[in-house]
Write an enzyme that holds these catalytic residues in place. Structure first.
Site, PDB file in Angstrom:
ATOM      1  N   HIS A 124      31.553 107.137  26.428  1.00  0.00           N
ATOM      2  CA  HIS A 124      31.683 108.389  25.337  1.00  0.00           C
ATOM      3  C   HIS A 124      33.099 108.912  25.216  1.00  0.00           C
ATOM      4  O   HIS A 124      33.564 108.764  26.375  1.00  0.00           O
ATOM      5  CB  HIS A 124      30.693 109.561  25.741  1.00  0.00           C
ATOM      6  CG  HIS A 124      30.943 110.395  26.746  1.00  0.00           C
ATOM      7  ND1 HIS A 124      30.708 109.912  28.226  1.00  0.00           N
ATOM      8  CD2 HIS A 124      31.371 111.597  26.952  1.00  0.00           C
ATOM      9  CE1 HIS A 124      31.119 110.933  29.005  1.00  0.00           C
ATOM     10  NE2 HIS A 124      31.563 111.838  28.224  1.00  0.00           N
ATOM     11  N   ASP A 126      34.714 112.748  24.294  1.00  0.00           N
ATOM     12  CA  ASP A 126      33.999 114.124  24.522  1.00  0.00           C
ATOM     13  C   ASP A 126      33.828 114.634  23.207  1.00  0.00           C
ATOM     14  O   ASP A 126      34.691 114.882  21.929  1.00  0.00           O
ATOM     15  CB  ASP A 126      34.912 114.847  25.070  1.00  0.00           C
ATOM     16  CG  ASP A 126      34.816 114.665  26.424  1.00  0.00           C
ATOM     17  OD1 ASP A 126      33.905 114.004  27.164  1.00  0.00           O
ATOM     18  OD2 ASP A 126      35.930 115.071  27.389  1.00  0.00           O
ATOM     19  N   HIS A 281      35.164 107.292  28.069  1.00  0.00           N
ATOM     20  CA  HIS A 281      35.102 107.227  29.717  1.00  0.00           C
ATOM     21  C   HIS A 281      33.632 107.085  30.025  1.00  0.00           C
ATOM     22  O   HIS A 281      32.613 107.540  29.279  1.00  0.00           O
ATOM     23  CB  HIS A 281      35.719 108.502  30.218  1.00  0.00           C
ATOM     24  CG  HIS A 281      35.408 109.698  29.665  1.00  0.00           C
ATOM     25  ND1 HIS A 281      35.690 110.259  28.422  1.00  0.00           N
ATOM     26  CD2 HIS A 281      34.517 110.614  30.093  1.00  0.00           C
ATOM     27  CE1 HIS A 281      35.166 111.458  28.261  1.00  0.00           C
ATOM     28  NE2 HIS A 281      34.584 111.729  28.924  1.00  0.00           N
ATOM     29  N   ARG A 296      35.531 120.860  33.618  1.00  0.00           N
ATOM     30  CA  ARG A 296      36.456 120.334  32.731  1.00  0.00           C
ATOM     31  C   ARG A 296      36.794 121.597  31.546  1.00  0.00           C
ATOM     32  O   ARG A 296      36.053 122.266  31.229  1.00  0.00           O
ATOM     33  CB  ARG A 296      35.684 119.498  31.983  1.00  0.00           C
ATOM     34  CG  ARG A 296      36.422 118.550  30.844  1.00  0.00           C
ATOM     35  CD  ARG A 296      35.481 117.740  29.787  1.00  0.00           C
ATOM     36  NE  ARG A 296      34.717 118.586  28.764  1.00  0.00           N
ATOM     37  CZ  ARG A 296      33.943 118.256  28.249  1.00  0.00           C
ATOM     38  NH1 ARG A 296      33.446 116.908  28.185  1.00  0.00           N
ATOM     39  NH2 ARG A 296      33.379 118.924  26.998  1.00  0.00           N
TER      40      ARG A 296
END
Length: 309
Positions: A124, A126, A281, A296
């Site tokens: 995916h 983000d 990623h 994150r």
């Protein structure tokens, strides 16, 4: 080898041949030691303390992010506050996530806790299910399993470049739908009562699918990359379901070829930045019942733009 990154980032393919040690130096008022992961993207920047970085060092990191797409900095002693402070020196920050409640952490932090379904074991990019996905992400580990839990990144720009010309011509004019409800719709409705977080100045109360170009033009370099991902892309507009599945399956298989991927084995003290506009990623879910917690933050991005017809 010495790599000089000016105000206009140098394409990885134009950096020249690597040295035997596959390392170099970035110069931006200061010099940073660089260990490149491969010939095309990914690098570790060594010898820098981000909590006490000078303005020149921060500028060098920001320019290296554009050039290498994925940057690893080791041995960083950061808490959430220092993590956020560094992020603000790189760019404007969003809230941690449009809908997820990460609990007792600052608003800017998205906590991915494997004890609360905090997994990312699907390729995916983000938050592509919002009109303005993040420019980039900055991730650090808080709790790590004894082994496992590596993260992989694929270079969507290199993947586009290595497609045959007829396929590039086909996809340059296509648009795809990205739908966050598949992953977060139930959570938003049932666990948040339809009241998510504030994103781009408005509270998120529903996850309306959005359209983005299949091929995105990077706003800082002008280079093209694939901008579809298995995590959030539901279908391609204007074609049949069978054609959409065929095109997407072809692109996903090509995007995740081993030569397009770098893999990072985490250790405490790591800080990893990636350009969310031209990478996808995947976090390996191979650590059993062990716990993995990652924090994150994300950099505010802009609306994706495709090639000019």
């Amino acid at each position: 080898m010495t790599i000089s990154i000016s105000d206009s980032a140098v394409p990885a393919s134009d950096r020249g041949a690597a040295s035997d040690q596959n390392a170099g130096t970035i110069t931006s008022g200061v010099e940073l030691d660089v260990d490149e992961f491969g010939p095309h993207f990914g690098a570790e920047l060594r010898g820098i303390d981000v909590a006490n970085a000078s303005d020149d060092e921060v500028r060098a990191i920001r320019r290296a992010l554009i050039d290498y797409k994925v940057i690893v900095l080791r041995d960083q002693q950061l808490d959430d506050a220092a993590h956020i402070d560094f992020g603000r020196r790189i760019g404007d920050l969003t809230v941690g996530h449009p809908v997820w409640d990460s609990g007792d952490v600052p608003d800017e932090v998205y906590s991915l806790d494997s004890a609360d379904n905090g997994f990312a074991d699907v390729w995916h990019t983000d938050v592509t299910f919002m009109p303005r996905p993040p420019l980039g992400s900055i991730l650090r580990p808080v709790v790590l399993p004894r082994n496992g839990g590596d993260t992989n990144w694929a270079d969507a720009e290199l993947a586009y470049r290595s497609l045959s010309e007829p396929i590039r011509t086909l996809i340059d004019g296509l648009t795809a739908v990205h739908d966050g409800s598949r992953e977060f719709g139930y959570y938003l409705k049932q666990r948040r009562g339809g009241k998510g977080n504030e994103w781009d100045g408005a509270e998120v109360t529903e996850l309306t699918p959005v359209s983005h170009p299949v091929v995105r033009v990077h706003p800082e370099t002008g280079r093209k990359s694939l901008f579809v991902n298995p995590g959030f892309t539901s279908h391609i507009e204007g074609v049949s379901d069978a054609e959409s599945r065929g095109i997407l399956d072809l692109l996903y298989a090509h995007l995740t070829k081993p030569e397009h991927i770098v893999r990072h084995r985490w250790r405490l003290g790591d800080l990893v930045l990636w350009d969310n506009r031209n990478t996808v990623h995947y976090a390996n879910r191979d650590y059993g019942d062990s716990r993995r917690v990652m924090h994150r933050i994300t950099l505010r991005g802009d609306e994706p733009v495709g090639p000019v017809a």
